[in-house]
Design a protein around this motif. Structure first.
Motif, PDB file in Angstrom:
ATOM      1  N   LEU A   1       0.776  -1.237   0.000  1.00 49.86           N
ATOM      2  CA  LEU A   1       0.000   0.000   0.000  1.00 49.86           C
ATOM      3  C   LEU A   1       0.812   1.294   0.000  1.00 49.86           C
ATOM      4  N   GLN A   2       2.110   1.237   0.324  1.00 50.59           N
ATOM      5  CA  GLN A   2       2.904   2.464   0.441  1.00 50.59           C
ATOM      6  C   GLN A   2       3.330   2.945  -0.946  1.00 50.59           C
ATOM      7  N   GLU A   3       2.630   3.948  -1.442  1.00 50.50           N
ATOM      8  CA  GLU A   3       2.852   4.391  -2.820  1.00 50.50           C
ATOM      9  C   GLU A   3       4.216   5.043  -3.026  1.00 50.50           C
ATOM     10  N   LYS A   4       4.838   5.525  -1.957  1.00 52.36           N
ATOM     11  CA  LYS A   4       6.154   6.146  -2.080  1.00 52.36           C
ATOM     12  C   LYS A   4       7.279   5.110  -2.080  1.00 52.36           C
ATOM     13  N   MET A   5       6.931   3.852  -1.877  1.00 51.42           N
ATOM     14  CA  MET A   5       7.904   2.762  -1.951  1.00 51.42           C
ATOM     15  C   MET A   5       7.948   2.255  -3.396  1.00 51.42           C
ATOM     16  N   PRO A   6       9.075   2.401  -4.123  1.00 56.76           N
ATOM     17  CA  PRO A   6       9.100   2.165  -5.579  1.00 56.76           C
ATOM     18  C   PRO A   6       8.674   0.772  -6.033  1.00 56.76           C
ATOM     19  N   ARG A   7       8.837  -0.243  -5.193  1.00 56.77           N
ATOM     20  CA  ARG A   7       8.493  -1.590  -5.631  1.00 56.77           C
ATOM     21  C   ARG A   7       7.164  -2.078  -5.049  1.00 56.77           C
ATOM     22  N   SER A   8       6.421  -1.184  -4.392  1.00 58.17           N
ATOM     23  CA  SER A   8       5.137  -1.598  -3.830  1.00 58.17           C
ATOM     24  C   SER A   8       4.108  -1.795  -4.940  1.00 58.17           C
ATOM     25  N   LEU A   9       3.062  -2.544  -4.626  1.00 61.36           N
ATOM     26  CA  LEU A   9       1.997  -2.764  -5.606  1.00 61.36           C
ATOM     27  C   LEU A   9       1.313  -1.445  -5.964  1.00 61.36           C
ATOM     28  N   ALA A  10       1.113  -0.585  -4.958  1.00 61.88           N
ATOM     29  CA  ALA A  10       0.452   0.699  -5.221  1.00 61.88           C
ATOM     30  C   ALA A  10       1.299   1.584  -6.135  1.00 61.88           C
ATOM     31  N   ALA A  11       2.604   1.638  -5.901  1.00 67.47           N
ATOM     32  CA  ALA A  11       3.482   2.454  -6.747  1.00 67.47           C
ATOM     33  C   ALA A  11       3.498   1.928  -8.181  1.00 67.47           C
ATOM     34  N   CYS A  12       3.545   0.626  -8.329  1.00 62.23           N
ATOM     35  CA  CYS A  12       3.559   0.033  -9.670  1.00 62.23           C
ATOM     36  C   CYS A  12       2.272   0.366 -10.425  1.00 62.23           C
ATOM     37  N   MET A  13       1.137   0.227  -9.743  1.00 65.28           N
ATOM     38  CA  MET A  13      -0.124   0.484 -10.424  1.00 65.28           C
ATOM     39  C   MET A  13      -0.304   1.973 -10.732  1.00 65.28           C
ATOM     40  N   ALA A  14       0.226   2.853  -9.895  1.00 70.05           N
ATOM     41  CA  ALA A  14       0.174   4.289 -10.202  1.00 70.05           C
ATOM     42  C   ALA A  14       0.923   4.570 -11.496  1.00 70.05           C
ATOM     43  N   ALA A  15       2.080   3.929 -11.671  1.00 73.24           N
ATOM     44  CA  ALA A  15       2.869   4.138 -12.883  1.00 73.24           C
ATOM     45  C   ALA A  15       2.178   3.526 -14.105  1.00 73.24           C
ATOM     46  N   VAL A  16       1.544   2.376 -13.942  1.00 72.68           N
ATOM     47  CA  VAL A  16       0.819   1.759 -15.051  1.00 72.68           C
ATOM     48  C   VAL A  16      -0.319   2.666 -15.506  1.00 72.68           C
ATOM     49  N   VAL A  17      -1.082   3.195 -14.555  1.00 74.33           N
ATOM     50  CA  VAL A  17      -2.202   4.085 -14.895  1.00 74.33           C
ATOM     51  C   VAL A  17      -1.695   5.323 -15.638  1.00 74.33           C
ATOM     52  N   ALA A  18      -0.617   5.927 -15.148  1.00 73.56           N
ATOM     53  CA  ALA A  18      -0.090   7.143 -15.767  1.00 73.56           C
ATOM     54  C   ALA A  18       0.383   6.893 -17.195  1.00 73.56           C
ATOM     55  N   ASN A  19       1.074   5.785 -17.420  1.00 71.78           N
ATOM     56  CA  ASN A  19       1.594   5.506 -18.761  1.00 71.78           C
ATOM     57  C   ASN A  19       0.500   5.053 -19.717  1.00 71.78           C
ATOM     58  N   LEU A  20      -0.510   4.341 -19.209  1.00 67.95           N
ATOM     59  CA  LEU A  20      -1.648   3.981 -20.062  1.00 67.95           C
ATOM     60  C   LEU A  20      -2.384   5.236 -20.523  1.00 67.95           C
ATOM     61  N   LYS A  21      -2.487   6.213 -19.653  1.00 71.96           N
ATOM     62  CA  LYS A  21      -3.149   7.470 -20.015  1.00 71.96           C
ATOM     63  C   LYS A  21      -2.428   8.147 -21.175  1.00 71.96           C
ATOM     64  N   ASP A  22      -1.100   8.071 -21.183  1.00 78.55           N
ATOM     65  CA  ASP A  22      -0.320   8.742 -22.224  1.00 78.55           C
ATOM     66  C   ASP A  22      -0.406   8.050 -23.579  1.00 78.55           C
ATOM     67  N   VAL A  23      -0.731   6.747 -23.598  1.00 76.40           N
ATOM     68  CA  VAL A  23      -0.770   6.028 -24.877  1.00 76.40           C
ATOM     69  C   VAL A  23      -2.180   5.592 -25.255  1.00 76.40           C
ATOM     70  N   ARG A  24      -3.179   6.030 -24.525  1.00 79.34           N
ATOM     71  CA  ARG A  24      -4.556   5.567 -24.762  1.00 79.34           C
ATOM     72  C   ARG A  24      -4.953   5.726 -26.222  1.00 79.34           C
ATOM     73  N   ASN A  25      -5.778   4.800 -26.690  1.00 71.29           N
ATOM     74  CA  ASN A  25      -6.314   4.879 -28.047  1.00 71.29           C
ATOM     75  C   ASN A  25      -7.809   4.584 -28.008  1.00 71.29           C
ATOM     76  N   ALA A  26      -8.411   4.461 -29.171  1.00 70.88           N
ATOM     77  CA  ALA A  26      -9.864   4.334 -29.253  1.00 70.88           C
ATOM     78  C   ALA A  26     -10.388   3.047 -28.640  1.00 70.88           C
ATOM     79  N   GLN A  27      -9.543   2.011 -28.517  1.00 70.30           N
ATOM     80  CA  GLN A  27     -10.039   0.732 -28.022  1.00 70.30           C
ATOM     81  C   GLN A  27      -9.513   0.350 -26.647  1.00 70.30           C
TER      82      GLN A  27
END
Length: 322
Positions: free
Chosen positions: A233-259
């Protein structure tokens, strides 16, 4: 960006991260093996690592006995094991070679040099004589690859797909490392609050570069509950599940497409779940049950990314007799 190029970049990063995390899981078990324990407990520890990696059947089909030497050989050198460090670094290098034009010279040279240096380690059998040193080398080369990527790559779609591969793989492997300890910890016959538990938890934290971070966050005794909270749960910990999912969400937003709407929604929901779930509720559900559910979601997310952006994964063909 062409889907084939995105696919190579995504998997280059995933395989580099997978090699590092295989080294981290092995490092946990090597450190545990140095502690006083029965032969049965030590063997069960190595079996648990294979089980969480879903490689137990493949190992047993090839090796006559479950020993530390055989497991390390299987997880480091075996070319028939797709998750071995050798297989991962080979796949990472081949994916990088396929898209050299999308990488900086520094990124390519780092990938290629890692592969060449690995051959020297394998020839000298460093992983047998000094496994701790070899595993640290694997982690270092992954750190170097990531640092060179951050320091030299244009932060465009190519960069986003590299980051997606890195953090999706890291989320999967952090969950598996946690599962190794907390699902099978009972086999080690270690009681809560004892010195033996402290050394096990400290080894786990060091395996994900989180020992000093734990001390900064909690400034108190190391407990199983807080270790789980930090790595989930500790998002400031680089290898935590929360930190990983925050990065996935951010990068998906940058490459989003119609589908990609459904895939992005799944990522956001998984991230929101980690933001709102108290560690007490997770432990009440059962850590293994929670991690199993999380891993299933990460797998579905990976399939969604493949479907929406990359070369789709082909379904398995039915057997001839069916």
């Amino acid at each position: 960006m062409l889907s084939r190029t995105a696919d190579h970049l995504f998997w280059m990063a995933r395989y580099t991260e997978r090699a590092e995390n295989t080294a981290r899981m092995l490092d946990v078990r090597v450190q545990y093996s140095l502690m006083p324990q029965s032969a049965q407990a030590e063997q069960q520890g190595w079996r648990s690592m294979l089980g969480v990696s879903e490689l137990e059947a493949q190992f047993e089909a090839k090796y006559p006995a479950l020993t530390q030497t055989n497991v390390i050989d299987f997880m480091v050198r075996d070319p028939d094991n797709p998750s071995s460090i050798t297989s991962c670094l080979r796949a990472s290098r081949e994916n990088a070679r396929a898209v050299r034009g999308s990488l900086t010279t520094e990124v390519w040279e780092t990938e290629n040099t890692t592969w060449l240096m690995l051959q020297q380690h394998l020839n000298k059998r460093t992983f047998e004589h000094d496994p701790a040193q070899f595993l640290e080398w694997v982690k270092y080369r992954s750190h170097l690859s990531r640092g060179v990527t951050l320091g030299t790559m244009l932060q465009d779609e190519a960069f986003n797909f590299i980051r997606l591969g890195t953090f999706l793989e890291r989320a999967d492997n952090t969950a598996r490392i946690l599962d190794v300890k907390f699902r099978f910890g009972a086999h080690d016959a270690v009681q809560a609050g004892t010195q033996a538990e402290f050394y096990q938890l400290a080894a786990l934290l060091r395996s994900v570069s989180a020992f000093e971070t734990y001390r900064k966050v909690y400034r108190d005794a190391i407990t199983s509950k807080r270790v789980a909270e930090l790595l989930i749960l500790q998002e400031k910990m680089p290898r935590s599940l929360a930190a990983c999912m925050a990065a996935v969400v951010a990068n998906l937003k940058d490459v989003r497409n119609a589908q990609s709407h459904d895939t992005e929604r799944l990522a956001v929901e998984l991230y929101a779940m980690l933001q709102s779930a108290p560690i007490g509720d997770i432990l009440e559900e059962g850590l293994h049950a929670f991690l199993t559910r999380f891993l299933a979601s990460v797998d579905a997310l990976g399939n969604g990314i493949s479907r929406d952006f990359l070369i789709p994964i082909e379904p398995a063909l039915p057997d001839a007799g069916q």
